[in-house]
Design a protein around this motif. Structure first.
Motif, PDB file in Angstrom:
ATOM      1  N   GLY A  96       3.594   5.521 -10.671  1.00  0.00           N
ATOM      2  CA  GLY A  96       2.369   5.490 -10.673  1.00  0.00           C
ATOM      3  C   GLY A  96       1.855   6.488  -8.965  1.00  0.00           C
ATOM      4  O   GLY A  96       0.826   6.886  -9.467  1.00  0.00           O
ATOM      5  N   ARG A  97       2.180   5.860  -8.272  1.00  0.00           N
ATOM      6  CA  ARG A  97       1.818   6.119  -6.968  1.00  0.00           C
ATOM      7  C   ARG A  97       1.548   7.951  -7.296  1.00  0.00           C
ATOM      8  O   ARG A  97       1.359   8.835  -6.479  1.00  0.00           O
ATOM      9  N   LEU A  98       3.003   8.487  -6.918  1.00  0.00           N
ATOM     10  CA  LEU A  98       3.542   9.495  -7.014  1.00  0.00           C
ATOM     11  C   LEU A  98       2.502  10.693  -8.010  1.00  0.00           C
ATOM     12  O   LEU A  98       1.465  11.516  -7.576  1.00  0.00           O
ATOM     13  N   GLU A 149      12.113  18.997   0.241  1.00  0.00           N
ATOM     14  CA  GLU A 149      12.921  17.492   1.246  1.00  0.00           C
ATOM     15  C   GLU A 149      12.833  16.339   1.284  1.00  0.00           C
ATOM     16  O   GLU A 149      13.400  15.441   1.629  1.00  0.00           O
ATOM     17  N   GLY A 150      11.359  15.619   0.828  1.00  0.00           N
ATOM     18  CA  GLY A 150      11.304  14.338   0.356  1.00  0.00           C
ATOM     19  C   GLY A 150      12.407  13.726  -0.612  1.00  0.00           C
ATOM     20  O   GLY A 150      12.684  12.676  -0.839  1.00  0.00           O
ATOM     21  N   LEU A 180      -3.264  15.786  -4.789  1.00  0.00           N
ATOM     22  CA  LEU A 180      -2.145  17.069  -4.469  1.00  0.00           C
ATOM     23  C   LEU A 180      -3.314  18.520  -5.156  1.00  0.00           C
ATOM     24  O   LEU A 180      -3.817  20.084  -4.618  1.00  0.00           O
ATOM     25  N   VAL A 181      -3.068  18.942  -6.286  1.00  0.00           N
ATOM     26  CA  VAL A 181      -3.364  19.267  -7.247  1.00  0.00           C
ATOM     27  C   VAL A 181      -4.920  20.339  -7.526  1.00  0.00           C
ATOM     28  O   VAL A 181      -5.304  21.072  -7.102  1.00  0.00           O
ATOM     29  N   THR A 203       1.447  -1.042  -0.462  1.00  0.00           N
ATOM     30  CA  THR A 203      -0.104  -0.384   0.490  1.00  0.00           C
ATOM     31  C   THR A 203       1.118   1.165  -0.081  1.00  0.00           C
ATOM     32  O   THR A 203       0.627   1.859  -0.262  1.00  0.00           O
ATOM     33  N   GLY A 204       1.949   0.747   0.423  1.00  0.00           N
ATOM     34  CA  GLY A 204       3.092   2.365   0.365  1.00  0.00           C
ATOM     35  C   GLY A 204       3.330   3.059   1.608  1.00  0.00           C
ATOM     36  O   GLY A 204       3.456   4.066   1.700  1.00  0.00           O
ATOM     37  N   LEU A 205       2.436   2.420   2.483  1.00  0.00           N
ATOM     38  CA  LEU A 205       2.521   2.916   3.456  1.00  0.00           C
ATOM     39  C   LEU A 205       3.309   2.838   4.591  1.00  0.00           C
ATOM     40  O   LEU A 205       3.325   1.552   4.782  1.00  0.00           O
TER      41      LEU A 205
END
Length: 140
Positions: A23-25, A136-137, A32-33, A6-8
């Motif tokens: 794909g997740r990004l 930062e990420g 976000l946009v 899940t990427g969590l």
């Protein structure tokens, strides 16, 4: 039974592929946009309402000023033509109308200054924070 990543944090320990990460990004940036656009719309709508109310109060103040002018003119005519009580009462009413006019215009101007320029300041700051967090990420 296989577990899906899940990427969590705390999720399965399988390594995600570059394609999955991209794909997740892409999906997260898209969300976000959209959220930032919705935030900007909400903020601009709120400011536009304030500008509209301010303009309405100024218009109401100008109407009261017109009535005050009429009453003051009547007071001058009645003062010349008659004894003191008639024009004095008209003068008192005229001054009261001018006070109401001053209050309405003052509040209207304050609301106009608060709403202009109509730019979504909160959303702009939020986007700057988002960009800083992404930078930062990427550095980590």
């Amino acid at each position: 039974m296989s577990q899906k990543d899940t990427g969590l944090p705390g999720g399965p320990t399988e390594q995600a592929t570059i394609g999955t990460l991209v794909g997740r990004l892409s999906e997260q940036i898209s969300r976000l946009v959209r959220a930032e656009i919705a935030s900007a719309k909400t903020e601009l709508t709120t400011k536009a309402k304030g500008i509209g109310i301010g303009a309405g109060l100024i218009a109401a103040g100008l109407v009261f000023a017109l009535y005050a002018l009429g009453v003051l003119l009547y007071a001058a005519v009645a003062g010349i033509a008659n004894a003191l009580p008639l024009w004095l009462s008209a003068l008192i009413v005229g001054v009261a109308l001018l006070l109401v006019t001053g209050i309405l215009v003052g509040v209207g101007v304050k609301l106009l200054k608060k709403g202009t320029p109509p730019k979504p300041e909160i959303t702009v700051n939020s986007i700057k924070d988002d960009v800083t967090a992404i930078k930062e990420g990427l550095k980590s």
